[in-house]
Design a protein around this motif. Structure first.
Motif, PDB file in Angstrom:
ATOM      1  N   TRP A  95       0.757  -1.177  -0.092  1.00 53.42           N
ATOM      2  CA  TRP A  95      -0.023   0.011   0.025  1.00 53.42           C
ATOM      3  C   TRP A  95       0.925   1.307  -0.027  1.00 53.42           C
ATOM      4  O   TRP A  95       2.219   1.373   0.268  1.00 53.42           O
ATOM      5  CB  TRP A  95      -0.937  -0.107   1.120  1.00 53.42           C
ATOM      6  N   PRO A  96       0.464   2.302  -0.404  1.00 55.95           N
ATOM      7  CA  PRO A  96       1.016   3.565  -0.722  1.00 55.95           C
ATOM      8  C   PRO A  96       1.727   3.989   0.831  1.00 55.95           C
ATOM      9  O   PRO A  96       1.150   3.920   1.658  1.00 55.95           O
ATOM     10  CB  PRO A  96       0.053   4.591  -1.460  1.00 55.95           C
ATOM     11  N   VAL A  97       2.952   4.461   0.635  1.00 56.38           N
ATOM     12  CA  VAL A  97       3.572   5.088   1.855  1.00 56.38           C
ATOM     13  C   VAL A  97       3.359   6.628   1.972  1.00 56.38           C
ATOM     14  O   VAL A  97       3.722   7.499   0.936  1.00 56.38           O
ATOM     15  CB  VAL A  97       5.042   5.052   2.002  1.00 56.38           C
ATOM     16  N   VAL A  98       2.840   7.362   2.914  1.00 57.12           N
ATOM     17  CA  VAL A  98       2.505   8.543   3.128  1.00 57.12           C
ATOM     18  C   VAL A  98       3.899   9.253   3.646  1.00 57.12           C
ATOM     19  O   VAL A  98       4.278  10.131   2.911  1.00 57.12           O
ATOM     20  CB  VAL A  98       1.373   8.952   3.902  1.00 57.12           C
ATOM     21  N   ARG A  99       4.307   8.781   4.798  1.00 58.44           N
ATOM     22  CA  ARG A  99       5.589   9.367   5.426  1.00 58.44           C
ATOM     23  C   ARG A  99       5.967   8.321   6.228  1.00 58.44           C
ATOM     24  O   ARG A  99       5.520   7.457   6.668  1.00 58.44           O
ATOM     25  CB  ARG A  99       5.132  10.770   6.076  1.00 58.44           C
ATOM     26  N   HIS A 100       7.360   8.661   6.735  1.00 59.36           N
ATOM     27  CA  HIS A 100       7.926   7.686   7.527  1.00 59.36           C
ATOM     28  C   HIS A 100       9.075   8.750   8.579  1.00 59.36           C
ATOM     29  O   HIS A 100       9.506   9.629   8.230  1.00 59.36           O
ATOM     30  CB  HIS A 100       8.808   6.640   7.133  1.00 59.36           C
ATOM     31  N   ARG A 101       9.479   7.863   9.721  1.00 58.23           N
ATOM     32  CA  ARG A 101      10.505   8.722  10.731  1.00 58.23           C
ATOM     33  C   ARG A 101      11.011   7.458  11.425  1.00 58.23           C
ATOM     34  O   ARG A 101      10.745   6.296  11.585  1.00 58.23           O
ATOM     35  CB  ARG A 101       9.513   9.625  11.517  1.00 58.23           C
ATOM     36  N   HIS A 102      12.240   7.813  11.984  1.00 61.61           N
ATOM     37  CA  HIS A 102      12.997   7.045  12.814  1.00 61.61           C
ATOM     38  C   HIS A 102      13.327   7.601  14.115  1.00 61.61           C
ATOM     39  O   HIS A 102      13.291   8.762  14.141  1.00 61.61           O
ATOM     40  CB  HIS A 102      14.417   6.924  11.907  1.00 61.61           C
ATOM     41  N   GLU A 103      13.276   6.574  15.119  1.00 63.90           N
ATOM     42  CA  GLU A 103      13.774   7.199  16.509  1.00 63.90           C
ATOM     43  C   GLU A 103      14.796   6.195  16.985  1.00 63.90           C
ATOM     44  O   GLU A 103      14.540   5.001  17.115  1.00 63.90           O
ATOM     45  CB  GLU A 103      12.532   7.264  17.358  1.00 63.90           C
ATOM     46  N   ASP A 104      15.896   6.946  17.342  1.00 59.58           N
ATOM     47  CA  ASP A 104      16.976   6.085  18.060  1.00 59.58           C
ATOM     48  C   ASP A 104      16.486   5.423  19.496  1.00 59.58           C
ATOM     49  O   ASP A 104      15.960   6.178  20.169  1.00 59.58           O
ATOM     50  CB  ASP A 104      18.253   7.103  18.545  1.00 59.58           C
ATOM     51  N   MET A 105      16.596   4.192  19.602  1.00 63.66           N
ATOM     52  CA  MET A 105      16.165   3.449  20.944  1.00 63.66           C
ATOM     53  C   MET A 105      17.285   2.889  21.559  1.00 63.66           C
ATOM     54  O   MET A 105      17.292   1.951  22.357  1.00 63.66           O
ATOM     55  CB  MET A 105      14.907   2.291  20.700  1.00 63.66           C
ATOM     56  N   SER A 106      18.525   3.122  21.181  1.00 64.65           N
ATOM     57  CA  SER A 106      19.749   2.731  21.985  1.00 64.65           C
ATOM     58  C   SER A 106      19.789   2.784  23.483  1.00 64.65           C
ATOM     59  O   SER A 106      19.710   4.099  23.791  1.00 64.65           O
ATOM     60  CB  SER A 106      20.975   3.424  21.270  1.00 64.65           C
ATOM     61  N   ASP A 107      20.107   1.922  24.219  1.00 66.53           N
ATOM     62  CA  ASP A 107      19.960   1.953  25.546  1.00 66.53           C
ATOM     63  C   ASP A 107      21.378   2.142  26.294  1.00 66.53           C
ATOM     64  O   ASP A 107      21.452   2.375  27.304  1.00 66.53           O
ATOM     65  CB  ASP A 107      19.218   0.843  26.272  1.00 66.53           C
ATOM     66  N   HIS A 108      22.141   1.387  25.425  1.00 71.91           N
ATOM     67  CA  HIS A 108      23.533   1.590  26.221  1.00 71.91           C
ATOM     68  C   HIS A 108      24.674   1.593  24.778  1.00 71.91           C
ATOM     69  O   HIS A 108      24.173   1.411  23.710  1.00 71.91           O
ATOM     70  CB  HIS A 108      23.958   0.565  26.891  1.00 71.91           C
ATOM     71  N   ARG A 109      25.872   1.723  24.978  1.00 71.13           N
ATOM     72  CA  ARG A 109      26.787   1.971  23.646  1.00 71.13           C
ATOM     73  C   ARG A 109      27.107   0.864  22.940  1.00 71.13           C
ATOM     74  O   ARG A 109      27.695   0.679  22.135  1.00 71.13           O
ATOM     75  CB  ARG A 109      28.030   2.858  24.052  1.00 71.13           C
ATOM     76  N   PHE A 110      26.918  -0.585  23.674  1.00 73.34           N
ATOM     77  CA  PHE A 110      27.190  -1.715  23.178  1.00 73.34           C
ATOM     78  C   PHE A 110      26.018  -2.185  22.010  1.00 73.34           C
ATOM     79  O   PHE A 110      26.363  -3.269  21.362  1.00 73.34           O
ATOM     80  CB  PHE A 110      27.233  -2.844  24.237  1.00 73.34           C
ATOM     81  N   GLU A 111      25.069  -1.509  22.196  1.00 73.32           N
ATOM     82  CA  GLU A 111      23.875  -2.208  21.336  1.00 73.32           C
ATOM     83  C   GLU A 111      23.235  -0.895  20.654  1.00 73.32           C
ATOM     84  O   GLU A 111      22.887   0.009  21.444  1.00 73.32           O
ATOM     85  CB  GLU A 111      22.648  -2.992  21.984  1.00 73.32           C
ATOM     86  N   GLN A 112      23.062  -0.677  19.110  1.00 73.27           N
ATOM     87  CA  GLN A 112      22.440   0.236  18.440  1.00 73.27           C
ATOM     88  C   GLN A 112      21.130  -0.269  17.926  1.00 73.27           C
ATOM     89  O   GLN A 112      21.077  -1.109  17.250  1.00 73.27           O
ATOM     90  CB  GLN A 112      23.356   0.790  17.326  1.00 73.27           C
ATOM     91  N   ARG A 113      20.034   0.349  18.512  1.00 70.27           N
ATOM     92  CA  ARG A 113      18.700  -0.070  18.179  1.00 70.27           C
ATOM     93  C   ARG A 113      17.974   1.162  17.780  1.00 70.27           C
ATOM     94  O   ARG A 113      18.121   2.321  18.023  1.00 70.27           O
ATOM     95  CB  ARG A 113      18.018  -0.513  19.619  1.00 70.27           C
ATOM     96  N   GLY A 114      16.808   0.743  17.085  1.00 69.28           N
ATOM     97  CA  GLY A 114      16.074   2.081  16.645  1.00 69.28           C
ATOM     98  C   GLY A 114      14.547   1.417  16.332  1.00 69.28           C
ATOM     99  O   GLY A 114      14.254   0.330  16.172  1.00 69.28           O
ATOM    100  N   LEU A 115      13.497   2.298  16.133  1.00 69.29           N
ATOM    101  CA  LEU A 115      12.322   2.014  15.490  1.00 69.29           C
ATOM    102  C   LEU A 115      12.069   2.609  14.070  1.00 69.29           C
ATOM    103  O   LEU A 115      12.503   3.982  14.059  1.00 69.29           O
ATOM    104  CB  LEU A 115      11.393   2.370  16.611  1.00 69.29           C
ATOM    105  N   LEU A 116      11.443   2.345  13.489  1.00 68.50           N
ATOM    106  CA  LEU A 116      10.847   2.681  12.174  1.00 68.50           C
ATOM    107  C   LEU A 116       9.373   2.886  12.293  1.00 68.50           C
ATOM    108  O   LEU A 116       8.520   1.822  12.391  1.00 68.50           O
ATOM    109  CB  LEU A 116      11.453   1.830  10.924  1.00 68.50           C
ATOM    110  N   HIS A 117       8.944   4.050  11.909  1.00 68.15           N
ATOM    111  CA  HIS A 117       7.474   4.224  12.108  1.00 68.15           C
ATOM    112  C   HIS A 117       7.014   4.550  10.576  1.00 68.15           C
ATOM    113  O   HIS A 117       7.630   5.516  10.040  1.00 68.15           O
ATOM    114  CB  HIS A 117       6.966   5.389  13.021  1.00 68.15           C
ATOM    115  N   VAL A 118       6.111   3.920   9.922  1.00 72.14           N
ATOM    116  CA  VAL A 118       5.685   4.371   8.658  1.00 72.14           C
ATOM    117  C   VAL A 118       4.280   4.596   8.758  1.00 72.14           C
ATOM    118  O   VAL A 118       3.543   3.600   9.140  1.00 72.14           O
ATOM    119  CB  VAL A 118       6.076   3.019   7.746  1.00 72.14           C
TER     120      VAL A 118
END
Length: 243
Positions: free
Chosen positions: A97-120
């Motif tokens: 289905w068509p994408v209207v917009r998207h954004r990203h947010e950093d969810m890293s809790d400490h320096r040993f793991e880089q995590r994030g969420l993708l909102h579409v």
């Protein structure tokens, strides 16, 4: 539209095995994702680029993995979670289905793991639907804090009356995050044993599809030897009834 078919799949960066036995699985994953026939495919551990992989594998795709895996007629959205010595990787969403917009947010809790969420934000049958792809941390305390951050993000960015899907690799051993997700108004299909990890002999469910204003009606995991070869996770496919 009566139902929405949502899949989540940790693809292990398109490579399986260790050492000299490492093999490129990204081409098989492309065929597998088409077979899922999902309206929305939420992917984790997706490489945008990797210089070491490019040197090692002759058939390494020239495109970023999200674009390479995107079936014909779908839209691909990607955001980086982690930067490494040889490249970067993150979450992706493939949508029929068509994408209207998207954004990203950093969810890293400490320096040993880089995590994030993708909102579409999508338009599905002329109505807005929000999808969030997550890949939570390996440490229990990190996951608890990341779920709290997810809740804050949803309150801030997603209108309360619009359908929402949250899917991904929760690293949730023992389904301990379900109560917190339910408290946000997000539900999954309970009472079904749907182990997704490890793929060759699945013993536990680490991957989940939660929804709000969409009713979970079925949950399946593809079976067959080939699925155990392509990643260390199996894909999880949920059918959601449109309310």
């Amino acid at each position: 539209m009566d139902t929405l078919r949502v899949a989540t799949y940790n693809i292990h960066k398109g490579v399986q095995g260790v050492g000299l036995a490492r093999r490129l699985e990204i081409h098989n994953l492309g065929h597998a994702i088409e077979q899922l026939d999902a309206d929305i495919v939420c992917l984790q551990e997706v490489r945008k680029l990797n210089r070491q992989g490019e040197r090692r594998f002759a058939r390494w795709p020239q495109q970023p993995q999200a674009d390479f895996l995107c079936p014909e007629g779908y839209c691909a959205v990607y955001e980086t979670n982690a930067y490494t010595r040889h490249g970067e990787h993150g979450n992706a969403l493939l949508s029929r289905w068509p994408v209207v917009r998207h954004r990203h947010e950093d969810m890293s809790d400490h320096r040993f793991e880089q995590r994030g969420l993708l909102h579409v934000e999508l338009v599905v049958a002329h109505r807005p639907v929000h999808a969030i792809v997550v890949h939570l941390g390996l440490i229990k305390g990190s996951r608890v804090r990341q779920i709290a951050q997810l809740g804050d993000f949803i309150t801030r960015e997603v209108p309360p009356d619009e359908p929402l899907v949250v899917a991904g690799d929760f690293n949730d051993w023992g389904t301990r995050l379900r109560d917190a997700m339910n408290a946000m108004g997000l539900a999954d299909l309970q009472g079904r044993r749907t182990p997704t990890y490890p793929s060759r002999l699945p013993l536990t469910q680490l991957d989940f599809v939660y929804a709000r204003h969409l009713k979970p009606v079925s949950l399946t995991v593809p079976r067959g030897r080939i699925w155990g070869r392509m990643s260390d996770h199996l894909p999880l496919v949920a059918e959601l009834a449109v309310e």
